[in-house]
Design an enzyme around this catalytic site. Structure first.
Site, short mmCIF file in Angstrom:
data_model
loop_
_atom_site.label_atom_id
_atom_site.label_comp_id
_atom_site.label_asym_id
_atom_site.label_seq_id
_atom_site.Cartn_x
_atom_site.Cartn_y
_atom_site.Cartn_z
N ASP A 1 0.83 -1.19 0.00
CA ASP A 1 0.00 0.00 0.00
C ASP A 1 0.88 1.25 0.00
OD1 ASP A 1 -2.45 1.30 -0.01
OD2 ASP A 1 -2.76 1.14 2.15
N HIS B 1 -4.43 2.91 -6.94
CA HIS B 1 -5.60 2.54 -6.15
C HIS B 1 -6.84 2.32 -7.01
CE1 HIS B 1 -3.31 3.36 -2.50
NE2 HIS B 1 -4.31 2.81 -1.83
N HIS C 1 -6.58 -1.20 -8.07
CA HIS C 1 -7.02 -2.04 -6.94
C HIS C 1 -8.53 -2.12 -6.89
CE1 HIS C 1 -8.92 -2.10 -2.96
NE2 HIS C 1 -8.10 -3.10 -2.72
N HIS D 1 -5.52 -5.77 0.62
CA HIS D 1 -5.60 -4.49 -0.09
C HIS D 1 -4.24 -4.10 -0.66
CE1 HIS D 1 -6.59 -0.18 -0.69
NE2 HIS D 1 -5.43 0.06 -0.11
#
Length: 378
Positions: free
Chosen positions: A171, A254, A257, A271
């Protein structure tokens, strides 16, 4: 457009700091709703309850059901009202933390966050990611303020699963590259302004610490010990990445994702693991120099982050599935539009497939080197 930088009111990190939480919580409220998963709460329960009692703070504990969904937020809000809670403490990983922040917002009470894993940059942010009850990304809930307290016990992190620490690195890995993309595009950040130089510098520092201390921190976590490298990575994963993404901005990493969450095969993956692949996708989308891409792939390989679609459950995925993920990454309002280029699902699909190919080439080259060195030894 003004430059805006936001942050939590207080960040506390160190060994056994959960045993001191009462002194930080008592000025905020006198009746706490504690929410978190069963294992997360058990990891810190004794320290927290003892400390709250020392400071005359009452509490009610409620088990988090696993998804930061509207239904779970509403359920926790009802419990908070019934218990007359005047402060929320969220314990655990990203989804429990995001739920706690959303509940605090709905009830208009202070929020304290106690991560038990350093797996995301959620703890410090004024943002909750909302999923469906089935785990599919739905939207970002932008909150009016950051948590009042973030308290991170490095001893607890050292005893948590290593995979979660590594996922946090995934992340955090995106922070600098998304910040750089937003800087070029002069995009709005999560706070609704443009980034400060401080935010960009924090994002860059986050990346530098990952490369310098990431592997050493993983080794320390495997031995369940707190070292300087582990402390630095906990700070990078949580504080630096949190400040960096929020005050600098998000971009393609992101968004990819979020697109991947429409594919059920990816749901067992963290995540940060999916964000790591999203980072490789963004680098391809930007046509970054190969030495930059290789540096990121090498880091991912070293600490154990995904570099291919197979690494996130999509080894046998039909190209049509990947295209669905690419289309979802390009939904209206997605952060991918902070990139300073024309964005289309076709371009994102191509970048995802090319990133996957680069990851496979790197793995094959590493295997070849290992086989050659093994034959020399034999």
């Amino acid at each position: 457009m003004p430059q805006i930088f936001i942050s939590p009111s207080k960040y506390v990190q160190g060994p056994a700091v959960t045993s001191e939480i009462g002194q930080y919580v008592a000025p905020l409220g006198k009746k706490v709703l504690i929410l978190g998963g069963i294992r997360s709460i058990e990891a810190v329960k004794a320290n927290i309850i003892h400390s709250l009692a020392l400071h005359n703070v009452q509490y009610h504990i409620e088990t988090f059901q696993g998804e930061s969904s509207d239904n779970e937020i509403n359920r926790m809000c009802m419990i908070g009202r019934n218990e007359k809670a005047d402060i929320i403490i969220g314990i655990g990983g990203g989804k429990a933390i995001d739920t706690a922040k959303a509940v605090g917002f709905e009830l208009d009470v202070p929020v304290a966050i106690v991560p038990t894993i350093a797996s995301t940059d959620a703890p410090c942010s004024a943002l909750s990611v909302i999923y469906s009850d089935e785990g599919v990304f739905e939207r970002y809930l932008v909150l009016p303020k950051n948590p009042d307290l973030v308290l991170l016990d490095t001893e607890v992190i050292a005893h948590a699963p290593v995979r979660q620490l590594v996922a946090g690195m995934g992340d955090a890995l995106s922070t600098y590259f998304e910040a750089s993309a937003c800087a070029r595009a002069r995009a709005r950040n999560i706070a609704g302004g443009t980034m400060t130089q401080a935010a960009l510098a924090i994002a860059e520092l986050c990346y530098e610490i990952l490369l310098r201390d990431g592997y050493k921190a993983k080794i320390a976590c495997e031995r369940k010990v707190v070292t300087e490298a582990l402390s630095n990575i906990v700070e990078a994963n949580t504080l630096l990445s949190g400040l960096g993404f929020e005050s600098a901005g998000l971009a393609a990493c992101h968004a990819v994702h979020n697109g991947l969450t429409v594919l059920e095969e990816t749901h067992p993956y963290c995540h940060g693991e999916k964000v790591a692949f999203g980072t490789l996708t963004q680098l391809v989308l930007e046509n970054r120099a190969m030495d930059e891409i290789e540096k990121v792939i090498d880091f991912c390989h070293l600490v154990g982050l995904p570099t291919t679609l197979a690494d996130i459950g999509l080894e046998n995925a039909d190209p049509k599935q990947i295209r669905l993920a690419a289309e979802a990454a390009c939904k209206e309002g997605e952060t991918i539009y902070n990139m300073d280029m024309e964005i289309t699902p076709d371009k994102v699909y191509a970048a995802m497939m090319a990133a996957d190919a680069l990851g496979h080439v790197y793995k094959q080259s590493k295997e070849t080197v290992w086989m050659q060195s093994s034959s020399l030894v034999l």
